[in-house]
Write a protein that holds these residues in place. Structure first.
Motif, short mmCIF file in Angstrom:
data_model
loop_
_atom_site.label_atom_id
_atom_site.label_comp_id
_atom_site.label_asym_id
_atom_site.label_seq_id
_atom_site.Cartn_x
_atom_site.Cartn_y
_atom_site.Cartn_z
N ALA A 12 0.84 -1.31 -0.03
CA ALA A 12 0.05 0.05 0.04
C ALA A 12 0.63 1.28 -0.03
N LEU A 13 1.89 1.35 1.02
CA LEU A 13 2.80 2.36 0.97
C LEU A 13 3.36 2.51 -0.43
N ALA A 14 3.89 1.61 -1.06
CA ALA A 14 4.71 1.59 -2.24
C ALA A 14 3.95 2.33 -3.73
N LEU A 15 2.44 2.23 -3.51
CA LEU A 15 1.68 3.03 -4.17
C LEU A 15 1.20 4.56 -3.68
N LEU A 55 1.39 -0.61 -9.00
CA LEU A 55 0.35 -1.05 -9.77
C LEU A 55 0.55 -2.51 -10.37
N LEU A 56 1.78 -2.70 -10.81
CA LEU A 56 1.78 -3.91 -11.31
C LEU A 56 2.03 -5.07 -10.00
N ALA A 57 2.49 -4.68 -9.04
CA ALA A 57 2.67 -5.66 -7.98
C ALA A 57 1.25 -6.05 -7.47
N VAL A 70 7.30 -4.38 -5.96
CA VAL A 70 7.28 -3.51 -4.72
C VAL A 70 9.03 -2.91 -4.44
N ILE A 71 9.69 -3.84 -4.44
CA ILE A 71 11.06 -3.21 -4.21
C ILE A 71 11.49 -2.41 -5.16
N LEU A 72 11.41 -2.53 -6.49
CA LEU A 72 11.38 -1.50 -7.46
C LEU A 72 10.90 -0.24 -7.34
#
Length: 160
Positions: A12-15, A55-57, A70-72
């Motif tokens: 969630a934070l990655a987005l 979004l891909l994740a 998410v790492i990327l």
């Protein structure tokens, strides 16, 4: 927090982090007339990439591939923060930045648009809050967000 909750929070934070920062940048540009300089644009590109990776994740099958996305995304968020830190240093006069400035061209006659476009300097903060520029806030929020994403993802991987 369970490992699954940690992993979900990282996703969630990655987005949310890059989307919120991009939203703030667009609101400041189109809502308040704070047009971006060249270095501001440089900070936006990694956030855009981070949004795509995040979004891909959410759409990928398989934990390994989605975790890698998410790492990327976290790396891109951190990269934007580092660019923001460099830009803030230029604004505060700690070091010299790029020598070119950006302009914002409007519609209509292209020559008139070029001649009447404002010159946006990279070494002048158009807005600050508590002495921190937008680039400085990007530095603080992006690096903090990237570290938190990595920490949550790491906690989520330990429990699996």
């Amino acid at each position: 927090m369970t490992p699954l909750q940690s992993r979900n929070a990282a996703y969630a934070l990655a987005l949310i982090v890059p989307a919120a920062l991009m939203g703030g940048a667009l609101i400041s540009q189109y809502g308040f007339g704070l047009f971006p300089c060249q270095m501001c644009w440089w900070q936006r590109y990694p956030h855009i990439a981070a949004i795509v990776f995040a979004l891909l994740a959410f759409t990928m099958k398989g934990r390994g591939a989605s975790d890698m996305a998410v790492i990327l995304a976290a790396i891109c968020v951190g990269a934007s923060g580092l660019i923001g830190g460099f830009h803030a240093g230029v604004e505060y006069g700690w070091w010299e930045g790029v020598t070119s400035c950006a302009t914002v061209a409007g519609g209509g006659n292209p020559l008139d648009a070029i001649m009447n476009a404002p010159v946006i300097r990279c070494d002048v903060a158009p807005w600050t809050l508590f002495g921190i520029s937008l680039a400085g806030f990007n530095f603080l929020i992006s690096l903090g967000g990237a570290v938190l994403i990595f920490a949550l993802l790491g906690k989520g991987r330990k429990g699996a």
